[in-house]
Design a protein around this motif. Sequence first.
Motif, PDB file in Angstrom:
ATOM      1  N   LEU A   1     -39.177  -5.926  53.033  1.00  9.68           N
ATOM      2  CA  LEU A   1     -39.230  -6.550  54.364  1.00  9.68           C
ATOM      3  C   LEU A   1     -39.012  -5.534  55.477  1.00  9.68           C
ATOM      4  CD1 LEU A   1     -37.211  -9.810  53.627  1.00  9.68           C
ATOM      5  CD2 LEU A   1     -39.678  -9.640  54.048  1.00  9.68           C
ATOM      6  N   ARG A   2     -38.060  -4.642  55.277  1.00 13.88           N
ATOM      7  CA  ARG A   2     -37.728  -3.688  56.331  1.00 13.88           C
ATOM      8  C   ARG A   2     -38.727  -2.546  56.436  1.00 13.88           C
ATOM      9  NH1 ARG A   2     -32.027  -4.935  54.664  1.00 13.88           N
ATOM     10  NH2 ARG A   2     -31.341  -6.388  56.260  1.00 13.88           N
ATOM     11  N   ASN A   3     -39.694  -2.543  55.526  1.00  6.48           N
ATOM     12  CA  ASN A   3     -40.769  -1.551  55.587  1.00  6.48           C
ATOM     13  C   ASN A   3     -42.117  -2.179  55.894  1.00  6.48           C
ATOM     14  OD1 ASN A   3     -39.868   1.327  54.785  1.00  6.48           O
ATOM     15  ND2 ASN A   3     -38.701  -0.034  53.462  1.00  6.48           N
ATOM     16  N   ASP A   4     -42.176  -3.509  56.002  1.00  9.71           N
ATOM     17  CA  ASP A   4     -43.437  -4.176  56.307  1.00  9.71           C
ATOM     18  C   ASP A   4     -43.806  -3.866  57.760  1.00  9.71           C
ATOM     19  OD1 ASP A   4     -45.000  -6.619  57.508  1.00  9.71           O
ATOM     20  OD2 ASP A   4     -45.304  -6.717  55.338  1.00  9.71           O
ATOM     21  N   PRO A   5     -44.964  -3.271  58.008  1.00 13.28           N
ATOM     22  CA  PRO A   5     -45.300  -2.834  59.372  1.00 13.28           C
ATOM     23  C   PRO A   5     -45.377  -3.968  60.389  1.00 13.28           C
ATOM     24  CG  PRO A   5     -47.186  -2.571  57.894  1.00 13.28           C
ATOM     25  CD  PRO A   5     -46.021  -2.953  57.046  1.00 13.28           C
ATOM     26  N   ASP A   6     -45.729  -5.160  59.963  1.00 11.43           N
ATOM     27  CA  ASP A   6     -45.858  -6.277  60.899  1.00 11.43           C
ATOM     28  C   ASP A   6     -44.560  -7.034  61.132  1.00 11.43           C
ATOM     29  OD1 ASP A   6     -48.611  -5.772  61.198  1.00 11.43           O
ATOM     30  OD2 ASP A   6     -49.056  -6.955  59.394  1.00 11.43           O
ATOM     31  N   TRP A   7     -43.585  -6.898  60.232  1.00 12.81           N
ATOM     32  CA  TRP A   7     -42.380  -7.714  60.309  1.00 12.81           C
ATOM     33  C   TRP A   7     -41.088  -6.927  60.467  1.00 12.81           C
ATOM     34  CZ3 TRP A   7     -42.215 -12.991  60.544  1.00 12.81           C
ATOM     35  CH2 TRP A   7     -43.412 -13.664  60.294  1.00 12.81           C
ATOM     36  N   LYS A   8     -41.092  -5.638  60.173  1.00 11.73           N
ATOM     37  CA  LYS A   8     -39.842  -4.882  60.092  1.00 11.73           C
ATOM     38  C   LYS A   8     -38.986  -4.959  61.353  1.00 11.73           C
ATOM     39  CE  LYS A   8     -41.879  -0.426  61.268  1.00 11.73           C
ATOM     40  NZ  LYS A   8     -42.144   0.923  60.756  1.00 11.73           N
ATOM     41  N   ASP A   9     -39.610  -5.080  62.516  1.00 14.71           N
ATOM     42  CA  ASP A   9     -38.834  -5.144  63.753  1.00 14.71           C
ATOM     43  C   ASP A   9     -38.262  -6.530  64.033  1.00 14.71           C
ATOM     44  OD1 ASP A   9     -39.292  -2.435  64.241  1.00 14.71           O
ATOM     45  OD2 ASP A   9     -41.144  -2.848  65.348  1.00 14.71           O
ATOM     46  N   GLN A  10     -38.650  -7.502  63.240  1.00 13.36           N
ATOM     47  CA  GLN A  10     -38.147  -8.865  63.410  1.00 13.36           C
ATOM     48  C   GLN A  10     -37.029  -9.200  62.421  1.00 13.36           C
ATOM     49  OE1 GLN A  10     -39.411 -10.430  66.128  1.00 13.36           O
ATOM     50  NE2 GLN A  10     -40.517  -8.492  66.266  1.00 13.36           N
ATOM     51  N   ILE A  11     -36.905  -8.410  61.372  1.00 12.42           N
ATOM     52  CA  ILE A  11     -35.947  -8.675  60.299  1.00 12.42           C
ATOM     53  C   ILE A  11     -34.538  -8.279  60.750  1.00 12.42           C
ATOM     54  CG2 ILE A  11     -35.281  -8.152  57.905  1.00 12.42           C
ATOM     55  CD1 ILE A  11     -38.050  -9.523  58.121  1.00 12.42           C
ATOM     56  N   ILE A  12     -33.625  -9.231  60.660  1.00  5.25           N
ATOM     57  CA  ILE A  12     -32.219  -8.940  60.934  1.00  5.25           C
ATOM     58  C   ILE A  12     -31.448  -8.835  59.620  1.00  5.25           C
ATOM     59  CG2 ILE A  12     -30.085  -9.849  61.944  1.00  5.25           C
ATOM     60  CD1 ILE A  12     -31.846 -11.105  64.134  1.00  5.25           C
ATOM     61  N   TYR A  13     -31.727  -9.748  58.689  1.00  6.43           N
ATOM     62  CA  TYR A  13     -30.927  -9.789  57.459  1.00  6.43           C
ATOM     63  C   TYR A  13     -31.704 -10.480  56.348  1.00  6.43           C
ATOM     64  CZ  TYR A  13     -27.200 -11.306  54.261  1.00  6.43           C
ATOM     65  OH  TYR A  13     -26.424 -11.530  53.163  1.00  6.43           O
ATOM     66  N   TRP A  14     -31.532  -9.979  55.128  1.00 10.44           N
ATOM     67  CA  TRP A  14     -32.006 -10.624  53.905  1.00 10.44           C
ATOM     68  C   TRP A  14     -30.874 -10.525  52.898  1.00 10.44           C
ATOM     69  CZ3 TRP A  14     -35.778 -13.470  51.728  1.00 10.44           C
ATOM     70  CH2 TRP A  14     -35.859 -13.494  50.343  1.00 10.44           C
TER      71      TRP A  14
END
Length: 190
Positions: A63-76
Motif C-alpha cells: 500500500l505504501r508503495n502503490d503510486p496512486d494510493w501511497k499518499d493517502q495511506i495513514i495506517y494498515w
Amino acid sequence: MELIASFSVDHTAIVPGIFISRQDQVGNDVITTYDIRLTRPNREPAVDVAAMHTLEHIIATYLRNDPDWKDQIIYWGPMGCLTGFYLILKGSRAPQDLYELMLRSFKAVEDAQEVPGATPVNCGHYLMHNLAMAKWYAAEFADYLEANGCTVQLSDAGGDLPTQISQIENFATMGADLVIIISLDMDTLY
C-alpha cells in the motif's frame, strides 16, 4: 463506561468485505477508517497470528508503495480479534472505491517470496511470520472479493432518529443482505 461504537455493532452479522468503520474530522480533513474483514467473527476461526503478522507486513509495504494510493495511506494494521484489518485513509471514499486496491493488495501476497521488514532491526517479533499461511488467507479473501464484489450503500441520518428508522426500513425493503447501524438511540433500535 459507555460502550464505544465499534463494540456496539452486531458482530454475528458481519461478513467478509470492505466496510467503513468510522469517519473523523481532523482539522479541515476527513480521515476514514475502513474495516477490511477477512472472516466471519465468532463463526469462523480467527486468522492465524503469524499469518496475520505476515499479511500486515506485505500489504502495508504494498500500500505504501502503490503510486496512486501511497499518499493517502495513514495506517494498515490487524484487528485485535484477528478477523481482519483496519485501513485508515485521508479523505472519504465509498468502500467500493477500494475494491480494486484491496484485490491487488491481497493478490500481491501470492507473489511475495519473502516478508519485507522481517529482521530483528525492523520488526518487534521478526520470527513470528508464516508466509505460506498468509498466501492461503490472501487467496481466500481475494477469491471471496472476486466472487461477491463489493456493493455498499451508505446513509447518514444526520442525527435524526426518525430518519434513521426510515433508512433502516428502506434497506430492508430493498432486500439488503446486511445493515450495519451506528444507533442514535440504543433503546429504540435495540
